[in-house]
Motif scaffolding. Structure first.
Motif, PDB file in Angstrom:
ATOM      1  N   PRO A  23       0.417  -0.862   0.240  1.00  0.00           N
ATOM      2  CA  PRO A  23       0.146   0.481  -0.117  1.00  0.00           C
ATOM      3  C   PRO A  23       0.968   1.024   0.019  1.00  0.00           C
ATOM      4  O   PRO A  23       0.157   2.438   0.205  1.00  0.00           O
ATOM      5  CB  PRO A  23      -1.124  -0.080   1.192  1.00  0.00           C
ATOM      6  CG  PRO A  23       0.299  -1.215   1.963  1.00  0.00           C
ATOM      7  CD  PRO A  23       0.491  -1.950   1.432  1.00  0.00           C
ATOM      8  N   VAL A  24       1.700   0.854   0.281  1.00  0.00           N
ATOM      9  CA  VAL A  24       2.890   2.572   0.174  1.00  0.00           C
ATOM     10  C   VAL A  24       3.044   3.490  -1.004  1.00  0.00           C
ATOM     11  O   VAL A  24       2.471   5.028  -0.737  1.00  0.00           O
ATOM     12  CB  VAL A  24       4.331   2.083   1.084  1.00  0.00           C
ATOM     13  CG1 VAL A  24       5.150   3.749   1.889  1.00  0.00           C
ATOM     14  CG2 VAL A  24       3.921   1.267   2.474  1.00  0.00           C
ATOM     15  N   TYR A  29       0.872   7.574  -4.605  1.00  0.00           N
ATOM     16  CA  TYR A  29       0.961   7.691  -5.884  1.00  0.00           C
ATOM     17  C   TYR A  29      -0.747   8.484  -5.116  1.00  0.00           C
ATOM     18  O   TYR A  29      -1.189   9.504  -5.954  1.00  0.00           O
ATOM     19  CB  TYR A  29       0.486   6.904  -6.839  1.00  0.00           C
ATOM     20  CG  TYR A  29       0.073   7.155  -8.034  1.00  0.00           C
ATOM     21  CD1 TYR A  29       1.037   7.492  -9.288  1.00  0.00           C
ATOM     22  CD2 TYR A  29      -1.644   6.534  -8.301  1.00  0.00           C
ATOM     23  CE1 TYR A  29       0.126   7.933 -10.339  1.00  0.00           C
ATOM     24  CE2 TYR A  29      -1.717   7.339  -9.457  1.00  0.00           C
ATOM     25  CZ  TYR A  29      -1.038   7.392 -10.849  1.00  0.00           C
ATOM     26  OH  TYR A  29      -1.505   8.116 -11.771  1.00  0.00           O
ATOM     27  N   TYR A  30      -1.591   8.017  -4.638  1.00  0.00           N
ATOM     28  CA  TYR A  30      -2.775   9.155  -4.864  1.00  0.00           C
ATOM     29  C   TYR A  30      -3.039  10.218  -3.789  1.00  0.00           C
ATOM     30  O   TYR A  30      -3.802  11.068  -4.214  1.00  0.00           O
ATOM     31  CB  TYR A  30      -3.905   7.554  -3.034  1.00  0.00           C
ATOM     32  CG  TYR A  30      -4.356   6.504  -4.200  1.00  0.00           C
ATOM     33  CD1 TYR A  30      -3.850   5.898  -5.794  1.00  0.00           C
ATOM     34  CD2 TYR A  30      -4.649   5.404  -3.938  1.00  0.00           C
ATOM     35  CE1 TYR A  30      -3.835   4.930  -6.166  1.00  0.00           C
ATOM     36  CE2 TYR A  30      -4.825   3.971  -4.321  1.00  0.00           C
ATOM     37  CZ  TYR A  30      -4.320   3.882  -5.791  1.00  0.00           C
ATOM     38  OH  TYR A  30      -4.576   2.988  -5.744  1.00  0.00           O
ATOM     39  N   ILE A  31      -2.367  10.070  -2.856  1.00  0.00           N
ATOM     40  CA  ILE A  31      -1.943  11.232  -2.172  1.00  0.00           C
ATOM     41  C   ILE A  31      -1.359  12.693  -3.279  1.00  0.00           C
ATOM     42  O   ILE A  31      -2.148  13.995  -3.244  1.00  0.00           O
ATOM     43  CB  ILE A  31      -0.836  11.786  -1.038  1.00  0.00           C
ATOM     44  CG1 ILE A  31      -1.421  10.089   0.229  1.00  0.00           C
ATOM     45  CG2 ILE A  31      -0.966  12.874  -0.319  1.00  0.00           C
ATOM     46  CD1 ILE A  31      -0.722  10.442   1.178  1.00  0.00           C
ATOM     47  N   ALA A  32      -0.352  12.491  -3.712  1.00  0.00           N
ATOM     48  CA  ALA A  32       0.141  13.368  -5.225  1.00  0.00           C
ATOM     49  C   ALA A  32      -1.083  13.450  -6.318  1.00  0.00           C
ATOM     50  O   ALA A  32      -1.105  14.974  -6.557  1.00  0.00           O
ATOM     51  CB  ALA A  32       1.508  12.613  -5.403  1.00  0.00           C
ATOM     52  N   SER A  85      -9.805  -2.357  -2.462  1.00  0.00           N
ATOM     53  CA  SER A  85      -8.732  -1.745  -1.213  1.00  0.00           C
ATOM     54  C   SER A  85      -8.558  -0.907  -1.977  1.00  0.00           C
ATOM     55  O   SER A  85      -8.225   0.541  -1.646  1.00  0.00           O
ATOM     56  CB  SER A  85      -7.432  -2.880  -0.959  1.00  0.00           C
ATOM     57  OG  SER A  85      -7.244  -3.589  -1.809  1.00  0.00           O
ATOM     58  N   HIS A  86      -7.941  -0.976  -3.160  1.00  0.00           N
ATOM     59  CA  HIS A  86      -7.706   0.409  -4.093  1.00  0.00           C
ATOM     60  C   HIS A  86      -8.425   1.888  -3.780  1.00  0.00           C
ATOM     61  O   HIS A  86      -7.324   2.814  -3.518  1.00  0.00           O
ATOM     62  CB  HIS A  86      -6.882   0.029  -5.492  1.00  0.00           C
ATOM     63  CG  HIS A  86      -5.621  -0.890  -5.383  1.00  0.00           C
ATOM     64  ND1 HIS A  86      -3.962  -0.089  -5.445  1.00  0.00           N
ATOM     65  CD2 HIS A  86      -5.268  -2.562  -5.168  1.00  0.00           C
ATOM     66  CE1 HIS A  86      -3.479  -0.932  -5.289  1.00  0.00           C
ATOM     67  NE2 HIS A  86      -4.171  -2.225  -5.294  1.00  0.00           N
ATOM     68  N   ILE A  87      -9.865   1.232  -4.030  1.00  0.00           N
ATOM     69  CA  ILE A  87     -10.945   1.894  -4.375  1.00  0.00           C
ATOM     70  C   ILE A  87     -11.197   2.924  -2.885  1.00  0.00           C
ATOM     71  O   ILE A  87     -10.820   4.599  -2.847  1.00  0.00           O
ATOM     72  CB  ILE A  87     -11.604   1.636  -4.226  1.00  0.00           C
ATOM     73  CG1 ILE A  87     -11.697   1.169  -6.288  1.00  0.00           C
ATOM     74  CG2 ILE A  87     -12.909   2.785  -5.025  1.00  0.00           C
ATOM     75  CD1 ILE A  87     -11.919   1.895  -7.244  1.00  0.00           C
ATOM     76  N   LEU A  88     -11.144   2.005  -1.715  1.00  0.00           N
ATOM     77  CA  LEU A  88     -11.826   2.746  -0.606  1.00  0.00           C
ATOM     78  C   LEU A  88      -9.702   4.127   0.091  1.00  0.00           C
ATOM     79  O   LEU A  88     -10.498   4.287   0.372  1.00  0.00           O
ATOM     80  CB  LEU A  88     -11.611   1.347   0.361  1.00  0.00           C
ATOM     81  CG  LEU A  88     -12.983   1.235   0.193  1.00  0.00           C
ATOM     82  CD1 LEU A  88     -12.839  -0.429   1.576  1.00  0.00           C
ATOM     83  CD2 LEU A  88     -14.601   1.476   0.610  1.00  0.00           C
ATOM     84  N   GLU A 123       6.549   8.896  -8.804  1.00  0.00           N
ATOM     85  CA  GLU A 123       7.274   8.628 -10.475  1.00  0.00           C
ATOM     86  C   GLU A 123       7.910   7.233 -10.648  1.00  0.00           C
ATOM     87  O   GLU A 123       7.996   6.419 -10.911  1.00  0.00           O
ATOM     88  CB  GLU A 123       8.626   9.180  -9.904  1.00  0.00           C
ATOM     89  CG  GLU A 123       8.101  11.142 -10.440  1.00  0.00           C
ATOM     90  CD  GLU A 123       7.193  10.707 -12.005  1.00  0.00           C
ATOM     91  OE1 GLU A 123       7.445  10.029 -12.642  1.00  0.00           O
ATOM     92  OE2 GLU A 123       5.935  11.714 -11.564  1.00  0.00           O
ATOM     93  N   VAL A 124       8.236   6.354  -8.900  1.00  0.00           N
ATOM     94  CA  VAL A 124       8.284   5.114  -8.754  1.00  0.00           C
ATOM     95  C   VAL A 124       6.969   4.082  -9.362  1.00  0.00           C
ATOM     96  O   VAL A 124       7.512   2.999 -10.484  1.00  0.00           O
ATOM     97  CB  VAL A 124       8.556   4.583  -7.759  1.00  0.00           C
ATOM     98  CG1 VAL A 124       8.383   3.193  -7.308  1.00  0.00           C
ATOM     99  CG2 VAL A 124       9.680   5.341  -7.145  1.00  0.00           C
ATOM    100  N   VAL A 125       6.185   4.169  -8.886  1.00  0.00           N
ATOM    101  CA  VAL A 125       4.490   3.778  -9.356  1.00  0.00           C
ATOM    102  C   VAL A 125       4.236   4.230 -10.922  1.00  0.00           C
ATOM    103  O   VAL A 125       3.856   3.462 -11.843  1.00  0.00           O
ATOM    104  CB  VAL A 125       3.663   4.271  -8.523  1.00  0.00           C
ATOM    105  CG1 VAL A 125       1.627   3.939  -8.826  1.00  0.00           C
ATOM    106  CG2 VAL A 125       3.737   3.867  -7.117  1.00  0.00           C
TER     107      VAL A 125
END
Length: 295
Positions: A23-24, A29-32, A85-88, A123-125
């Protein structure tokens, strides 16, 4: 050589390429991504007036590349939404950034040192998404190199490519911001990365995939961190692109454009003299007609 043997760079690159993103890294990625959504003009007002539209925009920022790639490859556009889990997790980030009391969460993640870390992790993602897109297309179209490039490109920059559709959800229409017409650095880098990983997948690039992932991720993260720290919207490719476009397509160089604008400026400033003269002539003609009428 002894130092290289001790570091064992091959094993480090292999471990890095196999490292899990959830999740890290996905959280970063979601926050940015949603942080950049909040920077968009009118996004805060939309979140107050229509939280559903704001949430949909946030989901496009987080998963737009998956949606666009699935459409291109003939899959359902909502296929990725089965990952609960990704959507939540993305929804929780959206809520905290837009509705956290006193904007505490937003202020924390927008603090520059923290933001730089989040940008690097994003950028890693992005690199992993490009690799996954190329690999997926390679299995579906084994010799379709152009399809592999396009799919990897879309996976890496699908959010930007869908920006006009996302703007419509916020009630904004700005066709001049089309990402194809004016590519940002991440979009260009995604295209170049997709080409590199396609060449590697086709065994035309004599380097292992893990090493290429590590090197490309390092380049992307370093470039993006420096640009974010300097508040720059330029591109490291600008000089090379300028010369290549000039040689291949006859496009003007950056210096020539500035030179042309410099010479065009006096003409632009001299132009208003004509309208001013016309107004004087009109006023003089009107005055003569009034005098004749009075006589």
């Amino acid at each position: 050589m002894e130092v290289l043997d001790i570091l064992n760079l091959g094993e480090i690159a292999h471990y890095f390429s196999k490292m899990a993103m959830f999740p890290v890294f996905d959280l970063a990625y979601y926050i940015a991504s949603i942080l950049y959504l909040k920077y968009e003009p009118g996004s805060v007002e939309v979140s107050r007036k229509s939280p559903v539209a704001s949430w949909l925009c946030a989901m496009l920022y987080c998963f737009g590349s998956y949606i666009l790639a699935d459409i291109m490859l003939g899959h359902s556009p909502i296929d990725y939404f089965h990952n609960n889990s990704h959507i939540l997790l993305a929804s929780a980030v959206w809520y905290l950034i837009f509705f956290c009391p006193f904007n505490l969460f937003y202020k924390c993640v927008a603090f520059l040192p923290i933001k730089l870390v989040l940008v690097a992790m994003k950028e890693v993602v992005r690199t992993r998404k490009i690799v996954a897109g190329v690999h997926h297309a390679h299995h579906a179209y084994h010799h379709g190199w152009f399809i592999m490039v396009i799919t990897g490109y879309v996976k890496g920059s699908g959010v930007a490519l869908m920006s006009n559709f996302e703007q419509l959800l916020r009630g904004v229409w700005r066709p001049e911001t089309n990402e194809i017409l004016s590519m940002s650095f991440p979009t260009k880098a995604s295209l170049y990365g997709a080409i590199l990983f396609t060449l590697q997948e086709a065994h035309w690039l004599p380097v292992s995939k893990s090493t290429l992932i590590c090197v490309f991720t390092l380049f992307m993260a370093t470039s993006k961190v420096i640009m974010t720290a300097r508040h720059s919207h330029g591109s490291p490719f600008a000089l090379i692109e300028s010369w290549l476009c000039h040689l291949l397509f006859g496009s003007p160089l950056g210096g020539e454009e500035a030179h042309d604008h410099h010479h065009a400026a006096p003409a632009a400033t001299a132009a208003p003299a004509s309208p001013a003269k016309t107004k004087e002539e009109l006023s003089e003609g009107t005055r003569k007609r009034k005098t004749k009428k009075a006589e």
